[in-house]
Design a protein around this motif. Structure first.
Motif, PDB file in Angstrom:
ATOM      1  N   LEU A  23       0.750  -1.168  -0.043  1.00 42.41           N
ATOM      2  CA  LEU A  23       0.093  -0.074  -0.023  1.00 42.41           C
ATOM      3  C   LEU A  23       0.909   0.968  -0.055  1.00 42.41           C
ATOM      4  CD1 LEU A  23      -2.853  -1.051   2.372  1.00 42.41           C
ATOM      5  CD2 LEU A  23      -2.905  -1.093  -0.096  1.00 42.41           C
ATOM      6  N   CYS A  26       2.113   1.835  -3.369  1.00 45.73           N
ATOM      7  CA  CYS A  26       0.744   1.509  -4.319  1.00 45.73           C
ATOM      8  C   CYS A  26       0.866   0.563  -5.492  1.00 45.73           C
ATOM      9  CB  CYS A  26       0.796   3.102  -5.005  1.00 45.73           C
ATOM     10  SG  CYS A  26       0.323   4.523  -4.003  1.00 45.73           S
ATOM     11  N   GLN A  40      -4.957   1.972  -8.898  1.00 49.19           N
ATOM     12  CA  GLN A  40      -5.160   3.515  -8.057  1.00 49.19           C
ATOM     13  C   GLN A  40      -6.505   3.891  -8.763  1.00 49.19           C
ATOM     14  OE1 GLN A  40      -3.205   3.836  -5.679  1.00 49.19           O
ATOM     15  NE2 GLN A  40      -2.370   2.046  -5.988  1.00 49.19           N
ATOM     16  N   LEU A  51      -8.559  -1.220  -2.573  1.00 50.07           N
ATOM     17  CA  LEU A  51      -7.211  -1.460  -2.142  1.00 50.07           C
ATOM     18  C   LEU A  51      -7.099  -2.861  -1.339  1.00 50.07           C
ATOM     19  CD1 LEU A  51      -5.919   1.913  -1.337  1.00 50.07           C
ATOM     20  CD2 LEU A  51      -5.368   0.746  -3.210  1.00 50.07           C
TER      21      LEU A  51
END
Length: 117
Positions: A23, A26, A40, A51
């Motif tokens: 995370l 990303c 994203q 996510l």
């Protein structure tokens, strides 16, 4: 699955540390770059809880590899080998979208509640 948790326990790396790294980065450098960008975009348009669902999808994708590695007595378990980009390069976000949508249908209220808390 419990097998993944045992494998990670054997190498001294909690699953939360691995997911936290994904995370923070990303997912860049972990899954194919196009898929990392798509994660994203989907999270922005469909909700940040995606996510979580995609993290679960990635873990599900490499589950067999993790369990098999931990079962080999001679294997040198480390987070770098269990979650290497080589294991993750075959991950396809588009193919995991239906799985993520199922997770959303079942867990979204709980997931969003815990994310806000």
């Amino acid at each position: 699955s419990p097998e993944i948790l045992v494998a990670l326990e054997m190498c001294g790396c909690p699953l939360s540390c691995v997911v936290d790294l994904w995370l923070e980065q990303c997912f860049v450098g972990q899954i194919p770059f196009g898929d990392a960008m798509l994660v994203q975009c989907i999270s922005i348009t469909m909700g940040v809880d995606y996510l979580v669902y995609f993290s679960v999808a990635i873990i599900s994708h490499i589950q067999d590899s993790i369990v098999m590695s931990s079962a080999e007595p001679s294997s040198n378990l480390s987070p770098n080998t269990l979650f290497s980009p080589l294991n993750l390069k075959k991950f396809c976000l588009v193919k995991s979208m239906a799985f993520a949508d199922k997770l959303r249908e079942k867990h979204r209220p709980y997931c969003l509640e815990k994310m806000v808390a």
